[in-house]
Design an enzyme around this catalytic site. Structure first.
Site, PDB file in Angstrom:
ATOM      1  N   THR A   7      18.743 -11.111   0.208  1.00  0.00           N
ATOM      2  CA  THR A   7      18.771 -11.329   1.652  1.00  0.00           C
ATOM      3  C   THR A   7      19.657 -10.323   2.379  1.00  0.00           C
ATOM      4  O   THR A   7      19.903 -10.472   3.573  1.00  0.00           O
ATOM      5  CB  THR A   7      19.289 -12.748   1.954  1.00  0.00           C
ATOM      6  OG1 THR A   7      20.595 -12.908   1.375  1.00  0.00           O
ATOM      7  CG2 THR A   7      18.359 -13.805   1.381  1.00  0.00           C
ATOM      8  N   LYS A  38      20.417 -17.620  14.972  1.00  0.00           N
ATOM      9  CA  LYS A  38      19.712 -17.637  13.692  1.00  0.00           C
ATOM     10  C   LYS A  38      20.323 -18.691  12.777  1.00  0.00           C
ATOM     11  O   LYS A  38      21.524 -18.688  12.530  1.00  0.00           O
ATOM     12  CB  LYS A  38      19.773 -16.258  13.041  1.00  0.00           C
ATOM     13  CG  LYS A  38      19.158 -15.157  13.894  1.00  0.00           C
ATOM     14  CD  LYS A  38      19.341 -13.791  13.276  1.00  0.00           C
ATOM     15  CE  LYS A  38      20.809 -13.406  13.194  1.00  0.00           C
ATOM     16  NZ  LYS A  38      21.012 -12.006  12.765  1.00  0.00           N
ATOM     17  N   GLY A  49      20.879  -7.574   4.602  1.00  0.00           N
ATOM     18  CA  GLY A  49      20.316  -6.794   5.698  1.00  0.00           C
ATOM     19  C   GLY A  49      19.255  -7.503   6.512  1.00  0.00           C
ATOM     20  O   GLY A  49      18.607  -6.879   7.358  1.00  0.00           O
ATOM     21  N   THR A  50      19.068  -8.799   6.296  1.00  0.00           N
ATOM     22  CA  THR A  50      18.014  -9.504   7.033  1.00  0.00           C
ATOM     23  C   THR A  50      18.285  -9.528   8.531  1.00  0.00           C
ATOM     24  O   THR A  50      17.370  -9.390   9.340  1.00  0.00           O
ATOM     25  CB  THR A  50      17.862 -10.943   6.510  1.00  0.00           C
ATOM     26  OG1 THR A  50      19.151 -11.565   6.461  1.00  0.00           O
ATOM     27  CG2 THR A  50      17.249 -10.962   5.126  1.00  0.00           C
ATOM     28  N   GLY A  51      19.550  -9.713   8.915  1.00  0.00           N
ATOM     29  CA  GLY A  51      19.876  -9.775  10.337  1.00  0.00           C
ATOM     30  C   GLY A  51      19.614  -8.463  11.044  1.00  0.00           C
ATOM     31  O   GLY A  51      19.031  -8.438  12.144  1.00  0.00           O
ATOM     32  N   CYS A  52      20.021  -7.366  10.442  1.00  0.00           N
ATOM     33  CA  CYS A  52      19.778  -6.045  11.028  1.00  0.00           C
ATOM     34  C   CYS A  52      18.277  -5.766  11.142  1.00  0.00           C
ATOM     35  O   CYS A  52      17.800  -5.218  12.139  1.00  0.00           O
ATOM     36  CB  CYS A  52      20.434  -4.965  10.175  1.00  0.00           C
ATOM     37  SG  CYS A  52      22.226  -5.088  10.089  1.00  0.00           S
TER      38      CYS A  52
END
Length: 427
Positions: free
Chosen positions: A139, A106, A141-144
């Site tokens: 932003t 990412k 928690g975007t990865g989770c």
């Protein structure tokens, strides 16, 4: 309860990682999505270095996909610097060598990039997924959320590339919806996962990931033909769908932009009602304005990579190709399929060079994307086209054989029956 997909997040100790791996070996699942949470978007270190070797040796080889951000990918690769898209590709390849079936690096923190760029690598092909960068502090928690969305789509049965595209689009849409929310005093705020419950967009059916089988009977409208037979574009589209068309492309060269947009919106409502994708020929602006399912562009139109940046990862993009080189470029640029032709001479395009059946087969064999044949195809020769028997030739695209006839529905139904008889698809 039969669990189909497992997604992991922060695993703060070696013991927990080992217990997880032991349990997954005892109770195998259809897919394992690993979000190697070690460094948050805000820069906080969430897992110590002692866990890295256990990740590399035990967990990553079990994963169907891992989704590291730049800092996590760097940590897994012993501090490798990741500053460019080429660096991300190299990292994806090196991480894939550790055992996971797919790697999604990412690039949300990629410096000097106006786009949000992610790189997906499956051991054979790289996919560069771009979308406009959304400027917001919200932003957290975007990865989770991205990894969880991928897991949800895989659990529904979608292939990995489609699952990643849908997940990326969900996070992008949620970020945009949440960009003005003002909660808390920290450097990061949360983004709103519940936008679909709150926004009026819920009234529209959610677009499904691109399915190559939709190319089976590809109907391409023509404003001059419809005018000649005294029918509207809306009537033409409805008749084609009633006859068995599996995808619609609006090619309206003579229409004014405002009229075209209104007609496209009306056609989209019909297509959504029947679950048939609607694409716009050339006009990315019209596709965006009416929220069409995608676009089809030619070699002299907007490049597919630019269209992908404007439309985002979830929309369908097709490209007209006559050569293996053009087919390769379409794949590199992020297209979903190519249209190859003209297979036979046609009057719908001036000075259109034909490729013939041999040229079609050559392009199909070289293409990494699904192919739809176009140009002079109708009931009399569709079977011959499909009998070149290449696995990625998914259907035929037709203009005059449907729309330059008195009854569009009858002609479409007859062609549909011919295609079914050639054993290359299903309804």
């Amino acid at each position: 309860m039969q669990v189909d997909v497992v997604k992991t997040g922060m695993l703060p100790s070696v013991g927990i990682v080992k217990t997880l791996c032991k349990t997954l070996r005892e109770f195998p699942v259809h897919a394992l999505v690993v979000d190697p949470v070690m460094v948050s978007t805000s820069g906080d270190v969430l897992a110590g270095p002692s866990i890295l070797s256990t990740f590399r040796e035990e967990l990553l080889p079990m994963a169907d996909i891992i989704t590291p951000n730049l800092k996590e990918a760097s940590a897994l690769l012993n501090g490798m610097q990741l500053e460019t898209v080429d660096d991300m590709r190299s990292a994806a390849r090196l991480l894939h060598n550790m055992g996971p079936k797919n790697v999604l690096v990412k690039g949300g923190d990629l410096p000097d990039s106006s786009d949000a760029v992610d790189i997906l690598y499956n051991g054979h092909n790289f996919y560069e997924l771009r979308s406009p960068r959304i400027r917001t502090r919200n932003t957290h928690g975007t990865g989770c959320s991205l990894a969880s969305s991928i897991a949800a789509e895989v659990a529904k049965g979608y292939p990995m590339l489609s699952a990643v595209k849908v997940a990326k689009r969900f996070v992008e849409t949620a970020l945009d919806y949440s960009k003005e929310i003002d909660i808390g005093n920290g450097p990061q705020g949360p983004f709103d996962h519940l936008l679909r419950l709150k926004s009026h967009s819920q009234a529209c059916h959610r677009q499904q990931p691109f399915d190559p089988s939709d190319l089976f009977l590809y109907a391409v409208t023509d404003s001059r033909m419809n005018k000649r037979w005294g029918r509207s574009i809306i009537d033409a589209v409805k008749a084609a769908i009633d006859g068995g068309a599996t995808i619609i492309q609006l090619r309206e060269k003579d229409a004014e932009t405002k009229d075209f947009m209104e007609s496209a919106k009306a056609c989209l409502r019909i297509c959504r009602l029947h679950g048939v994708p609607l694409l716009i020929n050339d006009r990315v602006d019209v596709a965006i304005a009416c929220d069409a399912d995608g676009v089809h562009v030619g070699q002299s139109d907007m490049p597919a990579r630019v269209a992908r940046t404007l439309l985002g990862p979830e929309k369908i993009i097709g490209v007209s190709c006559k050569t293996p080189e053009q087919a390769e470029q379409a794949w590199v640029d992020g297209a979903d399929y190519i249209g190859c032709g003209g297979v036979y001479p046609t009057n719908t395009k001036e000075n259109n060079i034909t490729v013939g059946l041999n040229g079609l087969k050559t392009v199909c064999m070289a293409s990494k994307l699904p192919v739809v044949a176009i140009g002079g195809i109708g009931v009399s020769n569709a079977r011959a086209v499909m009998e070149i028997r290449t696995s990625n030739l998914k259907g035929v695209a037709v203009v005059s054989a449907l729309f330059d006839r008195e009854c569009v529905q009858t002609e479409t139904r007859q062609l549909h029956e011919v295609l079914l008889g050639s054993n290359i698809g299903s309804t």
